[in-house]
Design an enzyme around this catalytic site. Structure first.
Site, PDB file in Angstrom:
ATOM      1  N   LYS A  97       8.679   0.378   0.519  1.00  0.00           N
ATOM      2  CA  LYS A  97      10.037   0.847   1.576  1.00  0.00           C
ATOM      3  C   LYS A  97      10.006  -0.640   2.190  1.00  0.00           C
ATOM      4  O   LYS A  97      10.957  -0.504   3.223  1.00  0.00           O
ATOM      5  CB  LYS A  97       8.838   1.940   1.937  1.00  0.00           C
ATOM      6  N   THR A 139       7.142   6.329   7.162  1.00  0.00           N
ATOM      7  CA  THR A 139       6.802   4.934   6.915  1.00  0.00           C
ATOM      8  C   THR A 139       5.414   4.530   7.542  1.00  0.00           C
ATOM      9  O   THR A 139       5.654   4.227   8.941  1.00  0.00           O
ATOM     10  CB  THR A 139       7.768   4.119   7.495  1.00  0.00           C
ATOM     11  N   LYS A 186       9.867  -1.397  14.000  1.00  0.00           N
ATOM     12  CA  LYS A 186       8.191  -1.108  13.066  1.00  0.00           C
ATOM     13  C   LYS A 186       8.752  -1.066  12.276  1.00  0.00           C
ATOM     14  O   LYS A 186       7.320  -2.007  11.965  1.00  0.00           O
ATOM     15  CB  LYS A 186       8.010   0.439  13.390  1.00  0.00           C
TER      16      LYS A 186
END
Ligand code: NAD
EC number: 1.1.1.31
Length: 295
Positions: free
Chosen positions: A168, A93, A243
């Site tokens: 995502k 990711t 994150k």
């Protein structure tokens, strides 16, 4: 059978590489951590002692690394190591910009590339039931789809280069906000004298139903497999949740999208990390919210 190099054999990459082996592929794995390489070898992955050794002769290279900077660094190294027409897939990711940079590096090498981040956590990685969100050309998707199918149940072609990462980031924006919402609801239910089980039985079959409740329920009991029943060990570490929320806020700033709850969720996870909980499962933020109530 495809010769695959798998780079990044951590909590996610290790079991994903093992599923490729189970599907009959020849998988050589590399990680900076020898412990991760050893663990992956138990799952049938052939250990490599360097990136160069892992990718020599590979028809496909898959990376599963912590952040965009790691992906760009590894893909830059690949420019001198892989043959033309190699299929390069990044499943980490990362920010959309790093994903697009990686695609550019691939095109310089005349390689075919996909960004293919995943959802489903470590359980999904082990069970081979991940969802892949894929960005790249139709040709690249057609080549990558059968390989991804060995590691996942649902594979969605979201669009061109970077579209997988975009999907995502948006998905995990929902995840961060919904976990805090579920934690707040349990906190309020406790104050109102409602049992965890009653709260779960109602919300899980009502309009409050969501993944944060039914899979990663933040209180022990109602969902036996949720990290709350395992001392809040990840699962999905709070540091990774932060994150991803930060990536969403960076993308929102760049594009001018309004995400006020996303910003609030980011601030709460940043506070949680500063308090020393980065390595705990992200559902453990329920403790910080309870402490706030006690103030
Ligand atoms: P992890 O920290 O367990 O694994 C990352 C691995 O990459 C480590 O073993 C590390 O040693 C290795 N690594 C770092 N730099 C390297 C390099 N230059 N060469 C070789 N190996 C290198 O992390 P993870 O939980 O497996 O997550 C990996 C990615 O997947 C992250 O981008 C994360 O956001 C994403 N992700 C994680 C989850 C989850 O539930 N853990 C779910 C979905 C997506």
């Amino acid at each position: 059978m495809t010769k695959i190099a798998f780079v990044g054999l951590g909590n996610m990459g290790g079991p994903m590489a093992g599923n490729l082996v189970k599907a009959g592929h020849e998988v050589r794995g590399f990680d900076l951590s020898e412990a991760s390489i050893r663990l992956a070898a138990e799952g049938g992955v052939t250990p490599a002692s360097s990136l160069a050794e892992a990718v020599s002769d590979a028809e496909c290279v898959i990376t599963m690394l912590p952040k965009g900077q790691h992906v760009v660094a590894v893909w830059t190294d690949l420019t001198t190591l892989v043959a033309e027409d190699t299929l390069l897939i990044d499943c980490s990711t990362v920010d959309v910009e790093s994903a697009r940079q990686a695609h550019k590096l691939a095109s310089v090498m005349n390689c075919i590339s996909l960004d293919a981040p995943v959802s489903g956590g470590t359980t999904g990685a082990s069970a081979g039931t991940l969802t892949f969100m894929v960005g790249g050309s139709d040709k690249a998707f057609a080549l990558g789809q059968p390989i991804l199918a060995a590691m996942g149940r649902k594979i969605v072609h979201c669009g061109g280069n970077g579209a997988g990462q975009a999907a995502k980031i948006c998905n995990n924006l929902i995840l961060g906000i919904s976990m805090i919402g579920v934690c707040e609801a349990f906190g309020l239910a406790e104050k109102l004298g409602l049992s965890h089980q009653a709260m779960f039985d109602v919300a899980s079959t009502s309009s409050g139903q969501c993944w944060s409740l039914t899979t990663y329920c933040p209180v022990p009991g109602p969902v036996p497999t949720s990290p709350a029943n395992n001392d809040y060990r990840p699962g999905f570490a709070a540091a990774l949740m932060l994150k991803d929320l930060q990536l969403s806020q960076e993308a929102a700033r760049q594009t001018g999208a309004a995400t006020p709850l996303g910003q609030h969720a980011t601030d709460l996870y940043a506070e949680f990390e500063r308090a020393g909980h980065a390595g705990e499962d992200f559902s453990s933020i329920i403790h910080m919210l309870r402490e706030k109530a006690g103030r």
